[in-house]
Design an enzyme around this catalytic site. Structure first.
Site, PDB file in Angstrom:
ATOM      1  N   HIS A   1     -40.032   8.620  28.104  1.00 46.28           N
ATOM      2  CA  HIS A   1     -41.186   9.443  28.465  1.00 46.28           C
ATOM      3  C   HIS A   1     -42.464   8.616  28.362  1.00 46.28           C
ATOM      4  O   HIS A   1     -42.590   7.731  27.515  1.00 46.28           O
ATOM      5  CB  HIS A   1     -41.277  10.662  27.550  1.00 46.28           C
ATOM      6  CG  HIS A   1     -42.249  11.685  28.017  1.00 46.28           C
ATOM      7  ND1 HIS A   1     -43.611  11.584  27.780  1.00 46.28           N
ATOM      8  CD2 HIS A   1     -42.081  12.836  28.730  1.00 46.28           C
ATOM      9  CE1 HIS A   1     -44.222  12.619  28.312  1.00 46.28           C
ATOM     10  NE2 HIS A   1     -43.326  13.389  28.896  1.00 46.28           N
TER      11      HIS A   1
ATOM     12  N   GLU B   1     -41.999  11.819  36.668  1.00 44.71           N
ATOM     13  CA  GLU B   1     -43.225  12.352  36.088  1.00 44.71           C
ATOM     14  C   GLU B   1     -44.342  11.323  36.228  1.00 44.71           C
ATOM     15  O   GLU B   1     -44.470  10.435  35.385  1.00 44.71           O
ATOM     16  CB  GLU B   1     -43.024  12.671  34.603  1.00 44.71           C
ATOM     17  CG  GLU B   1     -41.978  13.728  34.314  1.00 44.71           C
ATOM     18  CD  GLU B   1     -41.953  14.090  32.840  1.00 44.71           C
ATOM     19  OE1 GLU B   1     -42.172  15.270  32.523  1.00 44.71           O
ATOM     20  OE2 GLU B   1     -41.740  13.202  32.003  1.00 44.71           O
TER      21      GLU B   1
END
Length: 268
Positions: free
Chosen positions: A103, A171
């Site tokens: 992430h 993302e």
């Protein structure tokens, strides 16, 4: 018989909830998921990424549902003198299904390099779980440059990893926590590039690509045919908001089944 790939809907709780609030959220989601036809049938794969302290409680609450429980991180090593780490081997032992890797917050706040992301991805696959591999470009890149950037990230993470399916979350860094998601055209082209890359990897059969970054209702219909689902953040911390997206995902799943001539399209 024809098969239709499921639509994924995932939620990360990050570090927003305390333990009690997290368990309350699990119970509310479990109660609805146990009777939601698209979740029960497997048309929708719903997964939840709680904090490490909440993982065991989540596994217990969701035990009699189809909801999968993931972890927000896992160590590259299976055991050893790694103070504060949680190994993928232990996560697998207690029943975790997915582990989030790479992430943007882990990369930016904790200095995780592509090499660390690759090592963690390998550990997750080595221990029989599915990596939720987060990829995304910084601000300022064109669509073509963004596609090249994230495909390079994907190849780097999987280069030496054991065989197995992965779930890729696209993302863009600049869309995480933003007011609006990335433009539809950008997401469609970048996710198409990621899916094409995975399609050339027979050892990754069954993999999928989902979108995260200010994800909200309406996006699945806009991204239809380019993504396999959504990865939600704070929006879905309200269980009622989560079910808006799940209901939309069910509509998208039935539309896909209808075009494929699958009996699921006539199920409801």
């Amino acid at each position: 018989m024809l098969t239709v790939a499921p639509v994924y809907v995932g939620v990360s709780l990050k570090m927003y909830f305390g333990f009690g609030a997290g368990v309350d959220w699990f119970r509310q989601v479990a109660a609805t998921s146990a009777r939601h036809p698209a979740v029960v049938s497997g048309e929708i794969v719903l997964f939840v990424m709680p904090s490490h302290l909440q993982v065991l409680a989540a596994i217990d609450v969701f035990r009699d549902t189809a909801v999968l429980v993931g972890a927000q991180d896992g160590a590259a090593a299976d055991s050893g003198a790694y103070t504060g780490e949680v190994s993928a081997a232990e996560l697998a032992e207690v029943g975790v299904s997915l582990v989030e890797v790479g992430h943007a917050e882990r990369r930016d706040l904790f200095g995780e390099s592509d090499e660390i992301v690759a090592a963690k991805t390998g550990a997750v696959l080595r221990n029989g779980m599915t990596p939720l591999l987060c990829l995304g470009e910084p601000a300022g890149l064109s669509v073509a440059e963004a596609a090249e950037y994230v495909v390079d990230q994907l190849r780097s993470a999987l280069a030496d990893a054991p065989a197995g399916r992965v779930l890729v979350a696209y993302e863009p860094k600049w869309a995480i926590g933003a007011d609006e998601p990335a433009p539809v055209d950008r997401v469609s082209q970048v996710c198409d590039a990621l899916r094409a890359c995975l399609a050339r990897m027979p050892e990754r059969a069954g993999s999928g690509v989902i979108y995260g970054g200010a994800a909200r209702p309406g996006l699945l219909a806009e991204f239809h045919g380019h993504v396999d689902g959504l990865f939600l953040g704070r929006f879905a911390h309200d269980p009622e908001a989560l079910w808006q997206v799940v209901d939309e995902a069910a509509t998208v799943a039935r539309s896909s089944a209808r075009r494929a001539g699958h009996p699921l399209s006539e199920a409801r």
